[in-house]
Design a protein around this motif. Structure first.
Motif, mmCIF file in Angstrom:
data_model
loop_
_atom_site.group_PDB
_atom_site.id
_atom_site.type_symbol
_atom_site.label_atom_id
_atom_site.label_comp_id
_atom_site.label_asym_id
_atom_site.label_seq_id
_atom_site.Cartn_x
_atom_site.Cartn_y
_atom_site.Cartn_z
ATOM 1 N N LEU A 245 -9.534 -0.048 0.196
ATOM 2 C CA LEU A 245 -8.704 -0.819 -0.722
ATOM 3 C C LEU A 245 -8.640 -2.308 -0.392
ATOM 4 C CD1 LEU A 245 -5.725 1.650 -1.282
ATOM 5 C CD2 LEU A 245 -7.791 1.333 -2.649
ATOM 6 N N LEU A 246 -8.545 -2.668 0.875
ATOM 7 C CA LEU A 246 -8.418 -4.088 1.211
ATOM 8 C C LEU A 246 -9.640 -4.916 0.805
ATOM 9 C CD1 LEU A 246 -6.489 -4.401 4.591
ATOM 10 C CD2 LEU A 246 -5.710 -4.872 2.268
ATOM 11 N N PRO A 247 -10.873 -4.397 0.965
ATOM 12 C CA PRO A 247 -12.004 -5.200 0.462
ATOM 13 C C PRO A 247 -11.914 -5.490 -1.031
ATOM 14 C CG PRO A 247 -12.793 -3.512 1.966
ATOM 15 C CD PRO A 247 -11.343 -3.228 1.733
ATOM 16 N N LEU A 248 -11.361 -4.558 -1.801
ATOM 17 C CA LEU A 248 -11.180 -4.788 -3.239
ATOM 18 C C LEU A 248 -10.022 -5.739 -3.516
ATOM 19 C CD1 LEU A 248 -11.607 -1.114 -4.530
ATOM 20 C CD2 LEU A 248 -13.324 -2.935 -4.510
ATOM 21 N N ALA A 249 -9.103 -5.858 -2.554
ATOM 22 C CA ALA A 249 -7.911 -6.696 -2.745
ATOM 23 C C ALA A 249 -8.123 -8.123 -2.272
ATOM 24 C CB ALA A 249 -6.721 -6.076 -2.008
ATOM 25 N N ARG A 250 -9.355 -8.499 -1.919
ATOM 26 C CA ARG A 250 -9.585 -9.834 -1.368
ATOM 27 C C ARG A 250 -9.120 -10.955 -2.297
ATOM 28 N NH1 ARG A 250 -15.368 -10.709 1.077
ATOM 29 N NH2 ARG A 250 -14.516 -9.024 2.361
ATOM 30 N N PRO A 251 -9.416 -10.914 -3.618
ATOM 31 C CA PRO A 251 -8.906 -11.992 -4.482
ATOM 32 C C PRO A 251 -7.381 -12.065 -4.507
ATOM 33 C CG PRO A 251 -10.675 -10.796 -5.585
ATOM 34 C CD PRO A 251 -10.324 -10.017 -4.363
ATOM 35 N N SER A 252 -6.713 -10.919 -4.576
ATOM 36 C CA SER A 252 -5.251 -10.916 -4.579
ATOM 37 C C SER A 252 -4.696 -11.432 -3.261
ATOM 38 C CB SER A 252 -4.726 -9.503 -4.843
ATOM 39 O OG SER A 252 -5.078 -9.057 -6.138
ATOM 40 N N LEU A 253 -5.322 -11.058 -2.140
ATOM 41 C CA LEU A 253 -4.867 -11.526 -0.840
ATOM 42 C C LEU A 253 -5.102 -13.027 -0.679
ATOM 43 C CD1 LEU A 253 -6.074 -8.632 1.508
ATOM 44 C CD2 LEU A 253 -3.707 -9.291 1.054
ATOM 45 N N THR A 254 -6.231 -13.509 -1.190
ATOM 46 C CA THR A 254 -6.517 -14.943 -1.106
ATOM 47 C C THR A 254 -5.502 -15.744 -1.909
ATOM 48 O OG1 THR A 254 -8.888 -14.508 -0.838
ATOM 49 C CG2 THR A 254 -8.251 -16.727 -1.511
ATOM 50 N N THR A 255 -5.227 -15.293 -3.126
ATOM 51 C CA THR A 255 -4.226 -15.973 -3.955
ATOM 52 C C THR A 255 -2.867 -15.976 -3.274
ATOM 53 O OG1 THR A 255 -5.398 -15.309 -5.967
ATOM 54 C CG2 THR A 255 -3.105 -15.995 -6.211
ATOM 55 N N TYR B 291 0.837 -1.208 0.000
ATOM 56 C CA TYR B 291 0.000 0.000 0.000
ATOM 57 C C TYR B 291 0.869 1.255 0.000
ATOM 58 C CZ TYR B 291 -3.035 3.624 1.956
ATOM 59 O OH TYR B 291 -3.715 4.794 2.188
ATOM 60 N N ALA B 292 1.895 1.256 0.834
ATOM 61 C CA ALA B 292 2.764 2.428 0.897
ATOM 62 C C ALA B 292 3.535 2.629 -0.406
ATOM 63 C CB ALA B 292 3.743 2.283 2.070
#
Length: 279
Positions: free
Chosen positions: A190-200, A96-97
């Motif tokens: 941003l993190l709710p939108l990043a859920r697929p990337s975080l899951t992968t 994020y930073a």
């Protein structure tokens, strides 16, 4: 023109299916071979895809008891439970930073993380052992957890930075206009939108942590604290002639990863496709 275009599209479609079928068979046939071997009578020589005359779980019971997989799997789960959340948290914050903020020397920091991808674990495992031994972190799950977090962070930060850089800046700008802080933007926008990337990323990190062999073999000498892959290595050395029992042990070690992938399959594929589309 339309007929030729349609024919080309059909050819590409069936060529894709054929390639995927070949790749799927290349993965499925070895797995099927190991599974069928695990169903053969203990001690019997196994060649190829031999269909068992009698299906039995005796080899799994034998492998589980002799190798002590209950303790081995518990150790692997403890390490993964420490590595995966910490890696996701740290890579999310760093990504994020580096991906959304105008930080000084951000490109140099990113290059530093990318350089970490080029360092093989075989190159650093021996110095790591002596360093951790000086601070009393050998023969401990904590030492392995800290090393694996450092080992997986370069790719994880690069992955999350790529995701956040491709997120529309209008989202963060609108949130800042509404008075949201950086933490609020990250955790609520941003993190709710990043859920697929975080899951992968979580599935990948779990898989890498679970499959670590050399690192655990060097850092943990206590047999009671070994992980499943390391324990399987010693089990193979002790039962090298009993192929069905070894195959059963291999299936036991592989099963958690297969189940995890099946559980998060849609999110895992969505994260990969999201990265491919944004890239």
């Amino acid at each position: 023109m339309n007929t030729g275009s349609t024919a080309a599209t059909t050819t590409e479609k069936w060529s894709g299916y054929a390639l995927l079928t070949v790749l799927a068979m290349a993965v499925a046939i070895p797995f099927l071979s190991v599974f069928l071997a695990s169903m053969q009578p203990a001690g019997e020589p196994v060649t190829g895809l031999a269909w068992p005359e009698r299906w039995s779980l005796d080899n799994y019971r034998q492998a589980w008891t002799v190798a002590g997989f209950s303790d081995l799997i518990r150790s692997s789960l403890v390490i993964a439970a420490g590595v995966v959340p910490a890696t996701l948290l740290l890579s999310g914050l760093a990504g994020y930073a580096l991906g959304t903020m105008d930080l000084p020397r951000a490109n140099a920091v990113t290059a530093f993380f990318i350089a970490g991808l080029t360092i093989p674990v075989e190159l650093v495992v021996v110095p790591l052992y002596f360093d951790l031994r000086q601070v009393g972190l050998t023969d401990s799950h904590l030492g392995v957890i800290l090393v694996e977090i450092a080992l997986f962070l370069p790719f994880s930060v690069f992955w999350m930075r790529t995701h956040f850089r491709t997120t529309p800046r209008s989202l963060t700008e609108a949130a800042r206009v509404d008075g949201a802080s950086s933490a609020t933007i990250l955790f609520r926008v941003l993190l709710p939108l990043a859920r697929p990337s975080l899951t992968t990323l979580g599935v990948l990190v779990f898989m890498w942590s679970w499959n670590q062999f050399l690192l655990v073999l060097v850092l943990i000498q206590n047999a009671d604290m070994r992980t499943a892959p390391a324990g399987l290595g010693f089990f193979v050395g002790q039962n090298s002639t009993d192929v069905p029992t070894l195959a059963a042990g291999t299936i036991i070690v592989m099963l958690p990863i297969v189940l995890l992938y099946l559980l998060f399959q849609r999110s895992f594929v969505a994260g990969l496709l999201q990265g491919a589309t944004k890239g």
